[in-house]
Motif scaffolding. Structure first.
Motif, PDB file in Angstrom:
ATOM      1  N   VAL A  59      -0.167 -12.576   2.607  1.00  0.00           N
ATOM      2  CA  VAL A  59      -1.338 -12.686   1.737  1.00  0.00           C
ATOM      3  C   VAL A  59      -2.523 -13.237   2.513  1.00  0.00           C
ATOM      4  O   VAL A  59      -3.660 -12.759   2.372  1.00  0.00           O
ATOM      5  N   ALA A  60      -2.279 -14.225   3.374  1.00  0.00           N
ATOM      6  CA  ALA A  60      -3.349 -14.770   4.209  1.00  0.00           C
ATOM      7  C   ALA A  60      -3.931 -13.685   5.111  1.00  0.00           C
ATOM      8  O   ALA A  60      -5.150 -13.600   5.305  1.00  0.00           O
ATOM      9  N   ASP A  61      -3.056 -12.847   5.662  1.00  0.00           N
ATOM     10  CA  ASP A  61      -3.518 -11.775   6.538  1.00  0.00           C
ATOM     11  C   ASP A  61      -4.335 -10.744   5.766  1.00  0.00           C
ATOM     12  O   ASP A  61      -5.349 -10.235   6.268  1.00  0.00           O
ATOM     13  N   GLN A  62      -3.902 -10.422   4.545  1.00  0.00           N
ATOM     14  CA  GLN A  62      -4.686  -9.501   3.714  1.00  0.00           C
ATOM     15  C   GLN A  62      -6.068 -10.078   3.440  1.00  0.00           C
ATOM     16  O   GLN A  62      -7.078  -9.357   3.486  1.00  0.00           O
ATOM     17  N   ALA A  63      -6.120 -11.372   3.158  1.00  0.00           N
ATOM     18  CA  ALA A  63      -7.410 -12.006   2.876  1.00  0.00           C
ATOM     19  C   ALA A  63      -8.314 -11.954   4.099  1.00  0.00           C
ATOM     20  O   ALA A  63      -9.489 -11.569   4.003  1.00  0.00           O
ATOM     21  N   GLY A 120      -6.046  -5.226   0.427  1.00  0.00           N
ATOM     22  CA  GLY A 120      -5.186  -5.478  -0.725  1.00  0.00           C
ATOM     23  C   GLY A 120      -5.959  -6.113  -1.867  1.00  0.00           C
ATOM     24  O   GLY A 120      -7.040  -5.646  -2.231  1.00  0.00           O
ATOM     25  N   PRO A 121      -5.432  -7.208  -2.428  1.00  0.00           N
ATOM     26  CA  PRO A 121      -6.107  -7.831  -3.576  1.00  0.00           C
ATOM     27  C   PRO A 121      -7.472  -8.421  -3.240  1.00  0.00           C
ATOM     28  O   PRO A 121      -8.215  -8.818  -4.138  1.00  0.00           O
ATOM     29  N   PHE A 122      -7.809  -8.482  -1.940  1.00  0.00           N
ATOM     30  CA  PHE A 122      -9.081  -9.066  -1.511  1.00  0.00           C
ATOM     31  C   PHE A 122     -10.085  -8.017  -1.030  1.00  0.00           C
ATOM     32  O   PHE A 122     -11.100  -8.365  -0.434  1.00  0.00           O
ATOM     33  N   ILE A 164       5.244  -3.670  -3.467  1.00  0.00           N
ATOM     34  CA  ILE A 164       5.555  -3.003  -2.200  1.00  0.00           C
ATOM     35  C   ILE A 164       7.012  -2.543  -2.190  1.00  0.00           C
ATOM     36  O   ILE A 164       7.333  -1.428  -1.757  1.00  0.00           O
ATOM     37  N   ILE A 165       7.916  -3.402  -2.673  1.00  0.00           N
ATOM     38  CA  ILE A 165       9.337  -3.035  -2.723  1.00  0.00           C
ATOM     39  C   ILE A 165       9.552  -1.859  -3.673  1.00  0.00           C
ATOM     40  O   ILE A 165      10.264  -0.899  -3.353  1.00  0.00           O
ATOM     41  N   LEU A 166       8.959  -1.928  -4.845  1.00  0.00           N
ATOM     42  CA  LEU A 166       9.091  -0.827  -5.804  1.00  0.00           C
ATOM     43  C   LEU A 166       8.582   0.476  -5.203  1.00  0.00           C
ATOM     44  O   LEU A 166       9.210   1.543  -5.362  1.00  0.00           O
ATOM     45  N   ASP A 167       7.466   0.403  -4.501  1.00  0.00           N
ATOM     46  CA  ASP A 167       6.898   1.607  -3.883  1.00  0.00           C
ATOM     47  C   ASP A 167       7.861   2.204  -2.860  1.00  0.00           C
ATOM     48  O   ASP A 167       7.956   3.430  -2.731  1.00  0.00           O
TER      49      ASP A 167
END
Length: 334
Positions: free
Chosen positions: A98-102, A107-109, A165-168
């Motif tokens: 999540v930190a890397d996405q930010a 992603g959410p950011f 991500i797992i569901l995908d």
């Protein structure tokens, strides 16, 4: 909040008007997860180290502030990043992915301007993705979630991001079962009653929310290495991992995916303060708290402080590690 303000006013009055007093707020997670008890230990250790700096009989830099650290429960990693960036809190525990996405504004950011201002102080411990189900729900594979009632954690949590991500990877989505969005603290009664067939959580082990269900009979659904390796190719910060046998009594070793928990701050945080916070994190007193506290905290060691850190270190933390002679400080400062 009013109790805290009253306490701080009392402390300030006892120390005199000329002395700086500040609160260092640490975003954690739900109270039945691992972020919260670990965050409380960190807050206690930081406060103690700053108290020692204020001791007239001990060493103190000029104008050393009096810092009181406070652990705050939250929705988890995504919320912690956002409240760090908005400066509603000073630090937070955050999944490394999540930190890397930010930092990459992904992603959410992707629509959050300035999310690249997130910085690391240290990697703390590995977090395991846990898919917890009632044994009598007969969910033995991810595919068996179809038609079941499963809690996926709150909107804005790192857990929910990873579950998607797992569901995908299985070509599934939340529409294939009946999802609810609750923190684990709210799932216990529903798991016991059978209103929920399971819940998911990215966290350290053991987790109180899982241990409390030992009388129900639980099963941890595996994420096979074949799937976790495929996920890792697309999401390098999600790596194959194992939940050890008997992490929860009677539950066998279970393959899953894992990330690292990172203590993060804003890039604009005062470098001297962050240096002192980092020094407190790796103090002997903090080490004793970790050894005596939550079992997951025993994994927090200076030698692995940079393991799994993929965003830039804050300048104050980087200076501490260089002064400490810790190898691996080639992580870029941006």
């Amino acid at each position: 909040v009013m109790v805290l303000l009253a306490f701080l006013t009392l402390i300030q009055g006892s120390r005199g008007f000329g002395e700086e007093l500040s609160v260092f707020r640490i975003g954690t997670g739900g109270k039945t997860g691992v972020y919260y008890p670990v965050g409380k230990l960190i807050a206690r250790g930081i406060t103690r180290q700053f108290e020692k700096k204020q001791d007239p009989g001990g060493p103190s830099r000029p104008q050393t502030p009096c810092v009181i650290a406070v652990a705050q429960n939250s929705a988890g990693s995504v919320e912690n990043v956002r409240t760090i960036l908005s400066k509603e809190i000073e630090a937070g525990l955050v999944q490394s992915d999540v930190a890397d996405q930010a930092h990459g504004c992904r992603g959410p950011f992707s629509k959050d301007p300035g999310s690249d201002k997130i910085r690391a102080i240290a990697s703390l411990y590995s977090e395991k993705f846990q898919i917890v189900t009632r044994k009598d729900a007969r969910i033995r594979r991810i595919q068996d979630l179809r038609g079941k009632r499963i809690s996926l954690d709150e909107q804005g949590s790192g857990t929910l991001s990873v579950m998607r991500i797992i569901l995908d990877a299985y070509r599934l989505s939340e529409t294939d079962f009946s999802p609810v969005y609750l923190k684990p603290v709210f799932t216990k009664g529903k798991m016991i009653s059978g209103d929920l067939h399971g819940f998911v959580m990215m966290g350290g082990i053991p987790m109180e929310a899982v241990s409390d269900l030992s009388g129900v009979g639980i099963f941890l659904v595996p994420v096979p290495k074949r799937i976790s390796s495929e996920i890792n190719k697309r999401h390098p910060h999600l790596v194959p991992g194992l939940i050890p046998a008997n992490a929860y009594p009677g539950v066998p070793e279970t393959p899953t995916i894992q990330v690292y928990a990172v203590l993060a701050v804003h890039a604009d945080a005062d470098p001297d303060l962050v240096y002192d916070i980092t020094a407190a994190l790796w103090s002997d007193y903090m080490g004793s708290l970790f050894r005596q506290g939550h079992p997951q905290a025993r994994e927090i060691r200076l030698e692995s402080a940079l393991t799994g850190v993929t965003i830039p270190l804050h300048g104050g933390a980087l200076r501490f590690y260089r002064d400490a002679g810790l190898a691996g400080t080639e992580i870029p400062l941006q």
